[in-house]
Design an enzyme around this catalytic site. Structure first.
Site, PDB file in Angstrom:
ATOM      1  N   THR A  40       0.816  -1.211   0.000  1.00  0.00           N
ATOM      2  CA  THR A  40       0.000   0.000   0.000  1.00  0.00           C
ATOM      3  C   THR A  40       0.853   1.266   0.000  1.00  0.00           C
ATOM      4  O   THR A  40       1.981   1.263   0.523  1.00  0.00           O
ATOM      5  CB  THR A  40      -0.903  -0.013   1.255  1.00  0.00           C
ATOM      6  OG1 THR A  40      -1.509   1.269   1.416  1.00  0.00           O
ATOM      7  CG2 THR A  40      -0.105  -0.308   2.529  1.00  0.00           C
ATOM      8  N   GLU A  93       0.259   3.608   1.875  1.00  0.00           N
ATOM      9  CA  GLU A  93       0.247   4.121   3.255  1.00  0.00           C
ATOM     10  C   GLU A  93       1.575   3.914   3.978  1.00  0.00           C
ATOM     11  O   GLU A  93       1.805   4.518   5.030  1.00  0.00           O
ATOM     12  CB  GLU A  93      -0.866   3.453   4.059  1.00  0.00           C
ATOM     13  CG  GLU A  93      -2.235   3.806   3.552  1.00  0.00           C
ATOM     14  CD  GLU A  93      -3.322   3.399   4.518  1.00  0.00           C
ATOM     15  OE1 GLU A  93      -3.023   3.157   5.699  1.00  0.00           O
ATOM     16  OE2 GLU A  93      -4.471   3.326   4.073  1.00  0.00           O
ATOM     17  N   TYR A 131      -2.070  -0.629  11.073  1.00  0.00           N
ATOM     18  CA  TYR A 131      -2.166  -1.315   9.777  1.00  0.00           C
ATOM     19  C   TYR A 131      -0.973  -0.986   8.888  1.00  0.00           C
ATOM     20  O   TYR A 131      -0.258  -1.884   8.423  1.00  0.00           O
ATOM     21  CB  TYR A 131      -3.473  -0.936   9.060  1.00  0.00           C
ATOM     22  CG  TYR A 131      -3.445  -1.215   7.574  1.00  0.00           C
ATOM     23  CD1 TYR A 131      -3.407  -2.519   7.084  1.00  0.00           C
ATOM     24  CD2 TYR A 131      -3.428  -0.166   6.631  1.00  0.00           C
ATOM     25  CE1 TYR A 131      -3.358  -2.774   5.715  1.00  0.00           C
ATOM     26  CE2 TYR A 131      -3.374  -0.421   5.267  1.00  0.00           C
ATOM     27  CZ  TYR A 131      -3.340  -1.724   4.813  1.00  0.00           C
ATOM     28  OH  TYR A 131      -3.281  -1.974   3.450  1.00  0.00           O
ATOM     29  N   LYS A 182       2.213  -3.278   7.316  1.00  0.00           N
ATOM     30  CA  LYS A 182       2.477  -3.430   5.882  1.00  0.00           C
ATOM     31  C   LYS A 182       3.914  -2.985   5.567  1.00  0.00           C
ATOM     32  O   LYS A 182       4.609  -3.608   4.762  1.00  0.00           O
ATOM     33  CB  LYS A 182       1.474  -2.620   5.052  1.00  0.00           C
ATOM     34  CG  LYS A 182       0.056  -3.136   5.070  1.00  0.00           C
ATOM     35  CD  LYS A 182      -0.133  -4.524   4.476  1.00  0.00           C
ATOM     36  CE  LYS A 182       0.111  -4.568   2.992  1.00  0.00           C
ATOM     37  NZ  LYS A 182      -0.252  -5.916   2.421  1.00  0.00           N
TER      38      LYS A 182
HETATM   39  P1  NAD Z   1      -9.600  -7.409   2.110  1.00  0.00           P
HETATM   40  O1  NAD Z   1      -9.641  -7.133   3.575  1.00  0.00           O
HETATM   41  O2  NAD Z   1     -10.809  -7.114   1.297  1.00  0.00           O
HETATM   42  O3  NAD Z   1      -9.212  -8.929   1.855  1.00  0.00           O
HETATM   43  C1  NAD Z   1      -8.231  -9.590   2.579  1.00  0.00           C
HETATM   44  C2  NAD Z   1      -8.388 -11.084   2.351  1.00  0.00           C
HETATM   45  O4  NAD Z   1      -7.327 -11.757   3.059  1.00  0.00           O
HETATM   46  C3  NAD Z   1      -9.704 -11.655   2.884  1.00  0.00           C
HETATM   47  O5  NAD Z   1     -10.281 -12.545   1.953  1.00  0.00           O
HETATM   48  C4  NAD Z   1      -9.293 -12.407   4.151  1.00  0.00           C
HETATM   49  O6  NAD Z   1     -10.133 -13.502   4.454  1.00  0.00           O
HETATM   50  C5  NAD Z   1      -7.875 -12.844   3.777  1.00  0.00           C
HETATM   51  N1  NAD Z   1      -7.037 -13.084   4.968  1.00  0.00           N
HETATM   52  C6  NAD Z   1      -6.859 -12.254   6.029  1.00  0.00           C
HETATM   53  N2  NAD Z   1      -6.032 -12.820   6.915  1.00  0.00           N
HETATM   54  C7  NAD Z   1      -5.645 -14.016   6.400  1.00  0.00           C
HETATM   55  C8  NAD Z   1      -4.784 -15.047   6.851  1.00  0.00           C
HETATM   56  N3  NAD Z   1      -4.136 -14.967   8.009  1.00  0.00           N
HETATM   57  N4  NAD Z   1      -4.605 -16.137   6.064  1.00  0.00           N
HETATM   58  C9  NAD Z   1      -5.274 -16.227   4.866  1.00  0.00           C
HETATM   59  N5  NAD Z   1      -6.106 -15.286   4.396  1.00  0.00           N
HETATM   60  C10 NAD Z   1      -6.287 -14.187   5.158  1.00  0.00           C
HETATM   61  O7  NAD Z   1      -8.344  -6.602   1.565  1.00  0.00           O
HETATM   62  P2  NAD Z   1      -8.136  -5.879   0.145  1.00  0.00           P
HETATM   63  O8  NAD Z   1      -8.661  -4.499   0.233  1.00  0.00           O
HETATM   64  O9  NAD Z   1      -8.578  -6.797  -0.921  1.00  0.00           O
HETATM   65  O10 NAD Z   1      -6.534  -5.767   0.141  1.00  0.00           O
HETATM   66  C11 NAD Z   1      -5.742  -6.796  -0.423  1.00  0.00           C
HETATM   67  C12 NAD Z   1      -4.272  -6.407  -0.345  1.00  0.00           C
HETATM   68  O11 NAD Z   1      -4.064  -5.190  -1.055  1.00  0.00           O
HETATM   69  C13 NAD Z   1      -3.780  -6.131   1.086  1.00  0.00           C
HETATM   70  O12 NAD Z   1      -2.480  -6.645   1.202  1.00  0.00           O
HETATM   71  C14 NAD Z   1      -3.789  -4.615   1.200  1.00  0.00           C
HETATM   72  O13 NAD Z   1      -2.819  -4.183   2.123  1.00  0.00           O
HETATM   73  C15 NAD Z   1      -3.428  -4.229  -0.207  1.00  0.00           C
HETATM   74  N6  NAD Z   1      -3.917  -2.920  -0.669  1.00  0.00           N
HETATM   75  C16 NAD Z   1      -5.246  -2.580  -0.555  1.00  0.00           C
HETATM   76  C17 NAD Z   1      -5.698  -1.370  -1.056  1.00  0.00           C
HETATM   77  C18 NAD Z   1      -7.159  -0.960  -0.976  1.00  0.00           C
HETATM   78  O14 NAD Z   1      -7.492   0.166  -1.341  1.00  0.00           O
HETATM   79  N7  NAD Z   1      -8.065  -1.833  -0.545  1.00  0.00           N
HETATM   80  C19 NAD Z   1      -4.778  -0.484  -1.656  1.00  0.00           C
HETATM   81  C20 NAD Z   1      -3.424  -0.852  -1.736  1.00  0.00           C
HETATM   82  C21 NAD Z   1      -3.019  -2.081  -1.253  1.00  0.00           C
HETATM   83  O1  DAU Z   2      -4.187   3.853   0.363  1.00  0.00           O
HETATM   84  C1  DAU Z   2      -4.367   2.476   0.314  1.00  0.00           C
HETATM   85  C2  DAU Z   2      -5.210   2.031   1.489  1.00  0.00           C
HETATM   86  O2  DAU Z   2      -6.535   2.461   1.228  1.00  0.00           O
HETATM   87  C3  DAU Z   2      -5.165   0.522   1.709  1.00  0.00           C
HETATM   88  O3  DAU Z   2      -3.877   0.160   2.084  1.00  0.00           O
HETATM   89  C4  DAU Z   2      -6.152   0.094   2.794  1.00  0.00           C
HETATM   90  O4  DAU Z   2      -6.187  -1.317   2.888  1.00  0.00           O
HETATM   91  C5  DAU Z   2      -7.539   0.598   2.417  1.00  0.00           C
HETATM   92  O5  DAU Z   2      -8.471   0.283   3.428  1.00  0.00           O
HETATM   93  C6  DAU Z   2      -7.494   2.103   2.195  1.00  0.00           C
HETATM   94  O6  DAU Z   2      -7.205   2.793   3.436  1.00  0.00           O
HETATM   95  P1  DAU Z   2      -7.995   4.118   3.879  1.00  0.00           P
HETATM   96  O7  DAU Z   2      -7.917   4.224   5.339  1.00  0.00           O
HETATM   97  O8  DAU Z   2      -7.596   5.270   3.048  1.00  0.00           O
HETATM   98  O9  DAU Z   2      -9.479   3.684   3.386  1.00  0.00           O
HETATM   99  P2  DAU Z   2     -10.933   3.802   4.059  1.00  0.00           P
HETATM  100  O10 DAU Z   2     -11.898   3.293   3.046  1.00  0.00           O
HETATM  101  O11 DAU Z   2     -11.002   3.241   5.414  1.00  0.00           O
HETATM  102  O12 DAU Z   2     -11.126   5.399   4.193  1.00  0.00           O
HETATM  103  C7  DAU Z   2     -10.940   6.267   3.081  1.00  0.00           C
HETATM  104  C8  DAU Z   2     -11.059   7.702   3.589  1.00  0.00           C
HETATM  105  O13 DAU Z   2     -12.420   7.954   4.003  1.00  0.00           O
HETATM  106  C9  DAU Z   2     -10.208   7.978   4.817  1.00  0.00           C
HETATM  107  O14 DAU Z   2      -9.732   9.319   4.745  1.00  0.00           O
HETATM  108  C10 DAU Z   2     -11.188   7.855   5.998  1.00  0.00           C
HETATM  109  C11 DAU Z   2     -12.493   8.317   5.384  1.00  0.00           C
HETATM  110  N1  DAU Z   2     -13.741   7.697   5.916  1.00  0.00           N
HETATM  111  C12 DAU Z   2     -13.781   6.344   6.042  1.00  0.00           C
HETATM  112  C13 DAU Z   2     -14.942   5.725   6.469  1.00  0.00           C
HETATM  113  C14 DAU Z   2     -15.025   4.221   6.614  1.00  0.00           C
HETATM  114  C15 DAU Z   2     -14.834   8.504   6.191  1.00  0.00           C
HETATM  115  O15 DAU Z   2     -14.806   9.741   6.067  1.00  0.00           O
HETATM  116  N2  DAU Z   2     -15.994   7.890   6.602  1.00  0.00           N
HETATM  117  C16 DAU Z   2     -16.094   6.536   6.754  1.00  0.00           C
HETATM  118  O16 DAU Z   2     -17.187   6.046   7.112  1.00  0.00           O
END
Ligand code: NAD
Ligand code: DAU
Length: 331
Positions: free
Chosen positions: A120, A122, A147, A151
C-alpha cells in the site's frame, strides 16, 4: 502457469482471480484464504469451477509450504486491511501481515518460487494538502497506523529476503482501490450501502483528507504486468492520478444516488488520520507500459453504485455488524 493467490476471497484478490480466470485460461489458479470477516466465497462463485479453493491461514507454515511447492508464482494479497480495525485491535495485523508474510517468504525461498508482494501507499505516511509532491519509489517509509506499520514491516521483510536469500520477488504499493466486492466497512461501499438502507453517509471530521482513487481492475492489471515484466527486487508504485477529498466523494455519491448535497453526517475523526495520499506511477507507466483504463472516476463510481444496488445479498449480512462496530467508535 500455476498461480497461488493468497487473500483471493477478499476485495482485490477476488477481482484478480476473476480477471485471471477470464483472461488467462492457461493459468492454474489456487486460492489460499482463511475467510476472515473480510473474505467471502460468494465473491468467487462465478468462477468456482475454474479454481482450487483452500481455506487456510498464511501463518500455517506446513500448509503454506505444501501449496507453494506446487506453484510457479505466488501473488500475496492476504492481509488485515482496515485502518479503523487496527486502531481497536492491532494484534491480528501483526500476525497476518508480518508473520504471514514471513511464512510465505520462507516457503518461496525454500522452493525458489517467484513471489509478488501487494502493498500500500500508506507505508509512506501522508503528504500536506497543499504539497505539490507525490509519493515515489524513493520516498522514505513513515507509516502512521498499526495497519500501515505492519504493511511497512512486511515490505521490509521482502526486501531483506531478496537481498540476503536471493528470493525472486517484486513489490507494488498502490493507492485506494474502489469497485465491486469491496467490504462495506470501507469508505465508498459504506456510504453507498448507507444510502441504500436509509442511513445518512458518515464523513470523518471535515472531510478534507485526500485519497488517490484507482479502479480495482487497473490495480490488478498493473500487478499482472509487474509479474510479466517487472525486475526482480524492484518496487513499483501503482496509481491513476485520482486525487479527491472525502467530502467531494460523498457529495458525488449523494448526487449519483439522487440525494441532497448535505444529506450526510460529520462524525468523529479517525485517530492519526493521514491527510493526503498521492502516487507518482511514472516508473510503472514508462518502464512497463501500464496505463489505467478507468480514467473517469465518476462513471466508475456510478458502476460501483449500480453493483451494490444490484447485489444486496452479497453485502446485506455484514452491514448491521459493521455499523454496530462504528457506533461503538462514535463513527
Ligand atoms: P480485504 O480485507 O478485502 O481482503 C483480505 C483477504 O485476506 C480476505 O479474503 C481475508 O479472508 C484474507 N485473509 C486475512 N487474513 C488471512 C490469513 N491470516 N490467512 C489467509 N487469508 C487471510 O483486503 P483488500 O482491500 O482486498 O486488500 C488486499 C491487499 O491489497 C492487502 O495486502 C492490502 O494491504 C493491499 N492494498 C489494498 C488497497 C485498498 O485500497 N483496498 C490499496 C493498496 C493495497
Ligand atoms: O491507500 C491504500 C489504502 O486504502 C489501503 O492500504 C487500505 O487497505 C484501504 O483500506 C485504504 O485505506 P484508507 O484508510 O484510506 O481507506 P478507508 O476506506 O477506510 O477510508 C478512506 C477515507 O475515508 C479515509 O480518509 C477515511 C475516510 N472515511 C472512512 C470511512 C469508513 C470517512 O470519512 N468515513 C467513513 O465512514
Amino acid at each position: 502457469m500455476r498461480i497461488l493467490v493468497t487473500g483471493g476471497a477478499g476485495f482485490i484478490g477476488s477481482n484478480f482471480v476473476s480477471a485471471m480466470a477470464r483472461d488467462r485460461p492457461d493459468a492454474v489458479l489456487t486460492v489460499l484464504d482463511s475467510l476472515t470477516y473480510a473474505g467471502s466465497r460468494a465473491s468467487l462463485s462465478a468462477i468456482d469451477g475454474s479454481i482450487d479453493f483452500v481455506e487456510g491461514d498464511i501463518v500455517d507454515a506446513r500448509l503454506v509450504n505444501r501449496l507453494v511447492s506446487d506453484a510457479d508464482v505466488v501473488v500475496h494479497f492476504a492481509a488485515e486491511s482496515h485502518n479503523d480495525n487496527s486502531l481497536v485491535d492491532p494484534l491480528p495485523f501483526l500476525q497476518t501481515n508480518i508473520v504471514g508474510t514471513y511464512t510465505l517468504l520462507q516457503a518461496v525461498r525454500h522452493h525458489d518460487v517467484r513471489y509478488h508482494h501487494v502493498s500500500t501507499d500508506e507505508v509512506y505516511g501522508d503528504l500536506e494538502l497543499d504539497d505539490p509532491a507525490k509519493f515515489t519509489e524513493l520516498t522514505p517509509y513513515n507509516p502512521s497506523s498499526p495497519y500501515s506499520s505492519t504493511k511497512a514491516a512486511s515490505d521490509m521483510l521482502v526486501r531483506a529476503w531478496v537481498r540476503s536469500f536471493g528470493v525472486r520477488a517484486t513489490l507494488s504499493n498502490c493507492s485506494n482501490n474502489y469497485g465491486p466486492y469491496q467490504h462495506v466497512e470501507k469508505f465508498i461501499p459504506r456510504q453507498i450501502t448507507n444510502i441504500l438502507t436509509g442511513v445518512r453517509p458518515k464523513l470523518y471530521g471535515a472531510g478534507k483528507n485526500v485519497r488517490d482513487w484507482i479502479h480495482v481492475e487497473d490495480h490488478n492489471a498493473a500487478v499482472w504486468r509487474i509479474l510479466e515484466a517487472g525486475e526482480i527486487g524492484r518496487t513499483y508504485l501503482i496509481g491513476a492520478d485520482g486525487e479527491l477529498d472525502n467530502l467531494s466523494v460523498v457529495r458525488m455519491i449523494l448526487e449519483l444516488m439522487d440525494k441532497a448535497p448535505d444529506d450526510f453526517d460529520h462524525v468523529a475523526d479517525r485517530a492519526g488520520h493521514d491527510l493526503r495520499y498521492a502516487i507518482d506511477s511514472s516508473t510503472l507507466r514508462n518502464e512497463l507500459g501500464w496505463q489505467p483504463r478507468y480514467n473517469d472516476f465518476r462513471s466508475g463510481l456510478q458502476a460501483t453504485i449500480n453493483w451494490y444496488r444490484d447485489n444486496p445479498t452479497w453485502w446485506a449480512n455484514d452491514k448491521d455488524a459493521v455499523e454496530l462496530r462504528y457506533q461503538v467508535q462514535g463513527a
